[in-house]
Design a protein around this motif. Structure first.
Motif, PDB file in Angstrom:
ATOM      1  N   UNK A 126      -2.103  10.675   4.808  1.00 10.86           N
ATOM      2  CA  UNK A 126      -1.998   9.240   4.516  1.00 10.86           C
ATOM      3  C   UNK A 126      -2.302   8.958   3.053  1.00 10.86           C
ATOM      4  N   UNK A 127      -3.239   9.691   2.476  1.00 13.56           N
ATOM      5  CA  UNK A 127      -3.573   9.495   1.058  1.00 13.56           C
ATOM      6  C   UNK A 127      -2.419   9.910   0.151  1.00 13.56           C
ATOM      7  N   UNK A 128      -1.642  10.904   0.571  1.00 13.63           N
ATOM      8  CA  UNK A 128      -0.467  11.303  -0.209  1.00 13.63           C
ATOM      9  C   UNK A 128       0.664  10.306  -0.056  1.00 13.63           C
ATOM     10  N   UNK A 129       0.716   9.638   1.061  1.00 15.34           N
ATOM     11  CA  UNK A 129       1.873   8.812   1.402  1.00 15.34           C
ATOM     12  C   UNK A 129       1.795   7.373   0.924  1.00 15.34           C
ATOM     13  N   UNK A 130       0.588   6.793   0.918  1.00 16.53           N
ATOM     14  CA  UNK A 130       0.453   5.360   0.662  1.00 16.53           C
ATOM     15  C   UNK A 130      -0.487   5.103  -0.513  1.00 16.53           C
TER      16      UNK A 130
END
Length: 248
Positions: A126-130
């Motif tokens: 999630x940290x990579x995506x958003x």
């Protein structure tokens, strides 16, 4: 597959860990989305499944020309689709994707997924995506959807997909793709940096680069802007080409 008046169809290919339901946030003309093996409700595929295999499966279940929109993993599969089945692809939108996977990174990610489980990898993904701003609102429907799909996906199937991405490499064949292509780059994308998208667009014979103030999951964090870019692409791709192959 829903077809347009000219017989073509708009097809959306999703990122790793998600499924065809992710297209619900995009206000687009009639669009079909498929679910890759091992994702959503689909069973884990045989070992050794490649992105080229995923592309072949799509062609086996569709007819007519396709305008293909691929995000991340979906963009990689779209590249294989255009290379292996050029008669079936009318145009491409490649969002936050790459023509070459990093085998070492993907193998390490696959090993970690098998060791920690899908839920154990959730926060990193999630940290990579958003963007951090988006993550401060975890109950936003698109984020909740992504989190649920990633948390519940079979860890073996997820690891299989990371390894398949690690074998992906069409960099030296990009010149063969001669259909109109829009490359969408997220200015805040930590997974696919701007230089990767710029190089991708430069290597494709008929391509344009669109920059957005988005992270890796551009279509989920900024769906209206993303959909507008796709609609603009469809208009541009339908324009007549010059003898040199360029669009107006």
């Amino acid at each position: 597959m829903a077809e347009h008046a000219d017989g073509s169809a708009l097809l959306f290919l999703h990122p790793v860990g998600l499924d065809r339901d992710c297209v619900r946030w995009l206000d687009l003309p009639p669009v079909r989305a498929v679910t890759f093996p091992g994702h959503g409700e689909r069973a884990r595929a045989r070992l050794g499944l490649t992105l080229a295999d995923m592309a072949d499966e799509i062609v086996g279940h569709s007819t007519g020309p396709l305008d293909v929109v691929g995000a991340s993993l979906g963009g990689m599969v779209a590249l294989h689709l255009a290379l292996a089945h050029p008669d079936r692809v009318r145009s491409l939108v490649l969002a936050c994707t790459t023509p070459r996977g990093d085998a070492a990174v993907m193998t390490a990610r696959a090993d970690a997924t098998e060791a920690r489980g899908s839920a154990g990898m959730l926060d990193d993904t999630m940290a990579r995506w958003f963007t951090p701003a988006a993550l401060r609102n975890p109950d936003a429907p698109a984020l909740a959807y992504a989190r649920d799909r990633l948390r519940t996906m079979d860890a073996g199937a997820l690891a299989d997909t990371w390894r398949a991405i690690g074998t992906h490499d069409v960099l030296d064949r990009l010149g063969e793709i001669r259909v109109p292509t829009t490359c969408i780059a997220g200015l805040h994308d930590v997974s696919t940096p701007m230089e990767v998208m710029t190089d991708l667009a430069a290597r494709l014979p008929v391509a344009r680069l669109v920059e957005m103030e988005t992270p890796h999951m551009a279509f989920l964090e900024r769906p209206r802007e993303f959909a507008a870019a796709v609609r603009e692409h469809l208009v541009w791709a339908a324009e007549p080409a010059s003898p040199e192959g360029a669009r107006r």
